[in-house]
Structures are given as C-alpha cells and as structure tokens.
Design a protein around this motif. Structure first.
Motif, short mmCIF file in Angstrom:
data_model
loop_
_atom_site.label_atom_id
_atom_site.label_comp_id
_atom_site.label_asym_id
_atom_site.label_seq_id
_atom_site.Cartn_x
_atom_site.Cartn_y
_atom_site.Cartn_z
N ILE A 1 -4.23 26.24 -17.26
CA ILE A 1 -5.28 27.26 -17.23
C ILE A 1 -6.01 27.16 -15.89
N ASN A 2 -6.83 28.17 -15.61
CA ASN A 2 -7.64 28.17 -14.38
C ASN A 2 -9.11 28.15 -14.78
N VAL A 3 -9.80 27.06 -14.49
CA VAL A 3 -11.22 26.94 -14.83
C VAL A 3 -12.04 27.28 -13.58
N HIS A 4 -12.87 28.31 -13.67
CA HIS A 4 -13.69 28.73 -12.53
C HIS A 4 -15.11 28.17 -12.70
N THR A 5 -15.55 27.35 -11.76
CA THR A 5 -16.89 26.76 -11.87
C THR A 5 -17.76 27.09 -10.66
N PHE B 1 -10.27 21.15 -20.93
CA PHE B 1 -10.03 22.30 -20.04
C PHE B 1 -9.74 21.83 -18.61
N ILE B 2 -10.54 20.86 -18.15
CA ILE B 2 -10.35 20.39 -16.77
C ILE B 2 -8.99 19.69 -16.64
N HIS B 3 -8.62 18.93 -17.65
CA HIS B 3 -7.31 18.27 -17.65
C HIS B 3 -6.19 19.32 -17.60
N MET B 4 -6.34 20.39 -18.38
CA MET B 4 -5.33 21.46 -18.38
C MET B 4 -5.33 22.21 -17.05
N HIS B 5 -6.50 22.32 -16.44
CA HIS B 5 -6.61 22.97 -15.12
C HIS B 5 -5.82 22.17 -14.08
#
Length: 270
Positions: A262-266, A253-257
């Motif tokens: 995609i948008n990963v919200h942390t 997911f982070i790689h795709m972000h």
C-alpha cells in the motif's frame, strides 16, 4: 492472496440477497447469542449482489480522519482516484476540501453517530438527510449486524433515504466478513476489542483495488517531522481508550508500505 481466502470482500463485504437468502438466520458479530431471522421485510433491503464485485478498480484512496492530513493540499490527488472510501461521515466542505477532497464513493457510518447526533432518527430526519447530501451519490455502509442495538437504527437510515427518494445505496456490512477481518488482523498483532472502520475499509480496498493509497491515517500526537497535530483534521476529540488498537494498525500500514503493498501518505501532496 490470504485476504481472498479469509475474507472475500467481492462476495461478502455487504449482506446481499445472494449471500444471505430469505429464511436464513443471521448471526450477529459480537452478540453471538443474537440471531436475526431474515424475513421477507429484511430481505428486500439487501442488494441482489455485491455492487462492486464485477470491476476491479485501478487506484483507490482510503481517507482516515487523522489530523495528519491537515494542510497537505491532497484534495486534488484524492479526487483523482477511481474509488474513494471515507469513514464516519467526516466534514468535506470548503473549509477542508483542499486537504481531503470531496469525491466519495463509499462512506461508513457508525450507528453511535446517529444515536448521539441525530436522536436515532426517531425525531426530525432532515438534518441527517442533509448531512448525507454532502456525499452526493456515494454508497452509505453501516455495521447493522455488529450487535442487536445497531440493527434498528441502521435500518432507519435505509427507510429514511428511500422515503426521501435518494439515489444513495444503503448497505450493511456482513457480520461474518467483519469477524473474519478481525481474526485476520489479530494474527498480524492488531488485538483490539474492534478493528477501526478505517482498517475495515483498507482491508476491503486491498481486495478490490490494484493500488491502495492511504491518507489521514496516523495514531500519534506528532507527525513524522515532530510537529504536534490534532487528533482529527476537524477537531481534537480523543477516542474512547481501549476500544481500537490504532498504533498497531498504523505500524501494520507502515510495514505494508515498506513492502510496496500500500502507499501511506503522511506529508504534503505536490
């Protein structure tokens, strides 16, 4: 797109009358020797076609149940999405809604939850029905054809909601779709007994939505600022070891972000 070639969520995410005609023999996802004949009784439980295939959504939010979403105040932002996916009937009551929102268009249910918390629906069914009312008109999706054990209990959810005349749609993941998703991610390094429900939904969202936003996805005991967090936003119960490969999923997911897919919200939502 590679996903459309391998998986084709707009046509195969759910088992439908169109992709699984009456009289066919449906092969289970993991019990490869298990075959379910699609009788007229089973066939009538399927929708005519995929309910979401016609429209592509602009902004979708996929909500994981990780403790990283706690105290983020992301509820409003989540509820503003055109389509919201949730995993395994998590609590969305007043205690949590400021962080996780309440809007739900699709929620998955792992049959083990029904077995452990609701006695397989063999006794009282109202407690489970009342839990589902928190999700109002959202669709309920179950992996009925993952293995032979899941089938009866998944079908009971459909019978129950029909008996209570609920407007909620009940759908069953297509086993071939889930198998293809598993293979797709194995090539990306996610080698696990099974991909998580969250990863299944993210995969579907990538095909159904223009923008995919992830909240509550994290697999580590600390957040990016080094602060300890609970495993889930509502409890600290750890998963069964060796079943999912959560860190590998998060790294993907982070790689795709970083690639803008995609948008990963942390962190907190402003």
């Amino acid at each position: 797109m590679a996903l459309a070639r391998c998986c084709n969520a707009p046509s195969f995410l759910f088992t439908t009358k169109r992709n699984t005609p009456a009289g066919t023999k449906l092969r289970y996802e993991v019990d490869t020797s298990g075959i379910l004949p699609i009788t007229s009784e089973v066939f009538k439980m399927f929708p005519d076609d995929m309910p979401y295939s016609k429209s592509q959504y602009k902004k979708c939010a996929v909500i994981g149940n990780g403790g990283i979403i706690k105290n983020t105040k992301c509820g409003k932002e989540i509820d503003s999405a055109d389509f919201v996916f949730r995993c395994n009937i998590p609590p969305i009551n007043e205690k949590y809604s400021a962080d996780v929102g309440t809007k739900t268009d699709l929620v998955t249910i792992n049959p083990s939850i029904i077995t452990e918390r609701f006695q397989k629906l063999e006794k009282w069914r109202r407690p489970f029905y009342e839990v589902l009312q928190n999700y109002e008109n959202s669709s309920v999706v179950l992996p009925a054809f993952y293995n032979t054990r899941n089938t009866d209990v998944s079908f009971r959810v459909k019978y129950m909601l029909d008996d209570f005349e609920s407007p909620q749609g009940v759908y069953f993941f297509h086993p071939q779709y889930l198998l293809n998703v598993q293979r797709f991610w194995a090539v990306q390094g996610v080698r696990a007994k099974r991909v998580s429900s969250g990863l299944m939904l993210v995969t579907a969202a990538l095909e159904m939505c223009e923008e995919v936003h992830l909240y509550g996805f994290w697999a580590f005991p600390m957040n990016p600022s080094g602060i300890f967090i609970t495993h889930h936003y509502y409890d600290n119960v750890k998963p069964r070891p060796g079943f999912h490969a959560m860190p590998h999923e998060i790294f993907n997911f982070i790689h795709m972000h970083t690639r803008g897919i995609i948008n990963v919200h942390t962190g907190p939502c402003t």
